[in-house]
Design a protein around this motif. Structure first.
Motif, mmCIF file in Angstrom:
data_model
loop_
_atom_site.group_PDB
_atom_site.id
_atom_site.type_symbol
_atom_site.label_atom_id
_atom_site.label_comp_id
_atom_site.label_asym_id
_atom_site.label_seq_id
_atom_site.Cartn_x
_atom_site.Cartn_y
_atom_site.Cartn_z
ATOM 1 N N THR A 177 8.053 1.058 5.195
ATOM 2 C CA THR A 177 9.331 1.375 4.578
ATOM 3 C C THR A 177 9.191 2.790 4.046
ATOM 4 O O THR A 177 8.243 3.088 3.325
ATOM 5 C CB THR A 177 9.674 0.383 3.465
ATOM 6 O OG1 THR A 177 9.680 -0.943 4.025
ATOM 7 C CG2 THR A 177 11.041 0.666 2.866
ATOM 8 N N TYR A 178 10.115 3.685 4.431
ATOM 9 C CA TYR A 178 9.896 5.085 4.111
ATOM 10 C C TYR A 178 11.175 5.896 3.958
ATOM 11 O O TYR A 178 12.241 5.526 4.450
ATOM 12 C CB TYR A 178 9.005 5.735 5.171
ATOM 13 C CG TYR A 178 9.611 5.773 6.554
ATOM 14 C CD1 TYR A 178 10.202 6.928 7.038
ATOM 15 C CD2 TYR A 178 9.606 4.655 7.375
ATOM 16 C CE1 TYR A 178 10.759 6.974 8.310
ATOM 17 C CE2 TYR A 178 10.144 4.689 8.643
ATOM 18 C CZ TYR A 178 10.728 5.852 9.101
ATOM 19 O OH TYR A 178 11.279 5.880 10.356
ATOM 20 N N HIS A 179 11.026 7.014 3.257
ATOM 21 C CA HIS A 179 12.074 8.017 3.093
ATOM 22 C C HIS A 179 11.529 9.318 3.661
ATOM 23 O O HIS A 179 10.539 9.859 3.155
ATOM 24 C CB HIS A 179 12.427 8.180 1.611
ATOM 25 C CG HIS A 179 13.355 9.306 1.332
ATOM 26 N ND1 HIS A 179 13.179 10.174 0.280
ATOM 27 C CD2 HIS A 179 14.476 9.726 1.976
ATOM 28 C CE1 HIS A 179 14.143 11.067 0.289
ATOM 29 N NE2 HIS A 179 14.943 10.823 1.291
ATOM 30 N N ALA A 226 0.863 -1.175 0.000
ATOM 31 C CA ALA A 226 0.000 0.000 0.000
ATOM 32 C C ALA A 226 0.900 1.227 0.000
ATOM 33 O O ALA A 226 1.586 1.504 0.982
ATOM 34 C CB ALA A 226 -0.912 -0.005 1.222
ATOM 35 N N ASP A 227 0.934 1.941 -1.120
ATOM 36 C CA ASP A 227 1.775 3.125 -1.250
ATOM 37 C C ASP A 227 1.162 4.305 -0.503
ATOM 38 O O ASP A 227 -0.067 4.454 -0.459
ATOM 39 C CB ASP A 227 1.941 3.491 -2.723
ATOM 40 C CG ASP A 227 2.741 2.453 -3.474
ATOM 41 O OD1 ASP A 227 2.246 1.983 -4.521
ATOM 42 O OD2 ASP A 227 3.841 2.110 -3.032
ATOM 43 N N SER A 262 6.868 12.132 4.650
ATOM 44 C CA SER A 262 7.612 10.996 4.104
ATOM 45 C C SER A 262 6.917 10.406 2.890
ATOM 46 O O SER A 262 5.698 10.454 2.771
ATOM 47 C CB SER A 262 7.726 9.877 5.145
ATOM 48 O OG SER A 262 8.336 10.313 6.327
ATOM 49 N N ASN A 263 7.707 9.811 2.008
ATOM 50 C CA ASN A 263 7.185 8.917 0.988
ATOM 51 C C ASN A 263 7.354 7.526 1.562
ATOM 52 O O ASN A 263 8.409 7.202 2.116
ATOM 53 C CB ASN A 263 7.959 9.045 -0.322
ATOM 54 C CG ASN A 263 7.670 10.347 -1.021
ATOM 55 O OD1 ASN A 263 6.581 10.910 -0.888
ATOM 56 N ND2 ASN A 263 8.632 10.855 -1.766
ATOM 57 N N LYS A 264 6.311 6.682 1.456
ATOM 58 C CA LYS A 264 6.399 5.368 2.090
ATOM 59 C C LYS A 264 5.476 4.371 1.435
ATOM 60 O O LYS A 264 4.632 4.715 0.617
ATOM 61 C CB LYS A 264 6.083 5.457 3.574
ATOM 62 C CG LYS A 264 4.666 5.921 3.895
ATOM 63 C CD LYS A 264 4.370 5.958 5.381
ATOM 64 C CE LYS A 264 5.147 7.052 6.055
ATOM 65 N NZ LYS A 264 4.947 7.116 7.501
ATOM 66 N N TYR A 265 5.668 3.131 1.824
ATOM 67 C CA TYR A 265 4.711 2.082 1.513
ATOM 68 C C TYR A 265 4.604 1.171 2.718
ATOM 69 O O TYR A 265 5.496 1.110 3.559
ATOM 70 C CB TYR A 265 5.087 1.301 0.246
ATOM 71 C CG TYR A 265 6.324 0.435 0.364
ATOM 72 C CD1 TYR A 265 6.242 -0.863 0.872
ATOM 73 C CD2 TYR A 265 7.564 0.898 -0.032
ATOM 74 C CE1 TYR A 265 7.368 -1.650 0.985
ATOM 75 C CE2 TYR A 265 8.690 0.114 0.074
ATOM 76 C CZ TYR A 265 8.590 -1.162 0.577
ATOM 77 O OH TYR A 265 9.703 -1.944 0.688
#
Length: 156
Positions: free
Chosen positions: A113-115, A86-87, A98-101
């Protein structure tokens, strides 16, 4: 370089901050009224605690990465293993953007999991903007990951 991430919901933040500060031999790098985070280099871990509801204990596990390229690479590994993802680009939660999934293991444990893109002044901007009920998790698209429906998953 990846950093292991653990988020634990605690019943009493001040008491837990005192405990983990002693355990890690370091003060939190982020300390709010409802949240604390230690960015440790040995071991390389992002350890966060919060007192914002949810069941006490491990809330979720994950990896923090240094770039969107590294995020995409890890996502490809998960998708190649036939794991649902799930993005959540541009997530606004846990005092960070953050950008994550999200994914989940076979036992139903949520993995984030993220930046991290930058700091924000609020714990859960995503939660306030959600169009669903208040059980919608901060940062976790719970409707996209069946095993975490009804669980509050905090981010960060």
């Amino acid at each position: 370089m990846k950093r292991f991430h653990v988020h634990v919901v605690v019943p009493a933040l001040e008491e837990s901050v005192r405990f983990y500060t002693g355990l890690f031999g370091a003060e939190p790098t982020v300390l709010k009224d409802d949240y604390a985070k230690w960015m440790l280099d040995d071991p390389r871990v992002n350890f966060a605690i919060s007192s914002r509801g949810g069941a006490v204990g491990v809330n979720h596990l994950g990896f923090q990465v240094d770039s969107d390229e590294e995020l995409a690479e890890l996502r490809e590994h998960v998708v190649a293993a036939s794991v649902k993802v799930a993005d959540q680009p541009g997530a606004q939660c846990c005092y960070a953007s953050s950008n994550k999934y999200w994914s989940q293991d076979p036992a139903g444990i949520a993995w984030e999991t993220y930046h991290t893109l930058g700091d924000i002044p609020l714990f859960g901007a995503d939660n306030r903007q959600a169009s669903t009920a208040t059980s919608e998790a901060c940062c976790a698209p719970v409707t996209s990951i069946p095993a975490v429906i009804g669980r509050q998953v905090n981010c960060g």
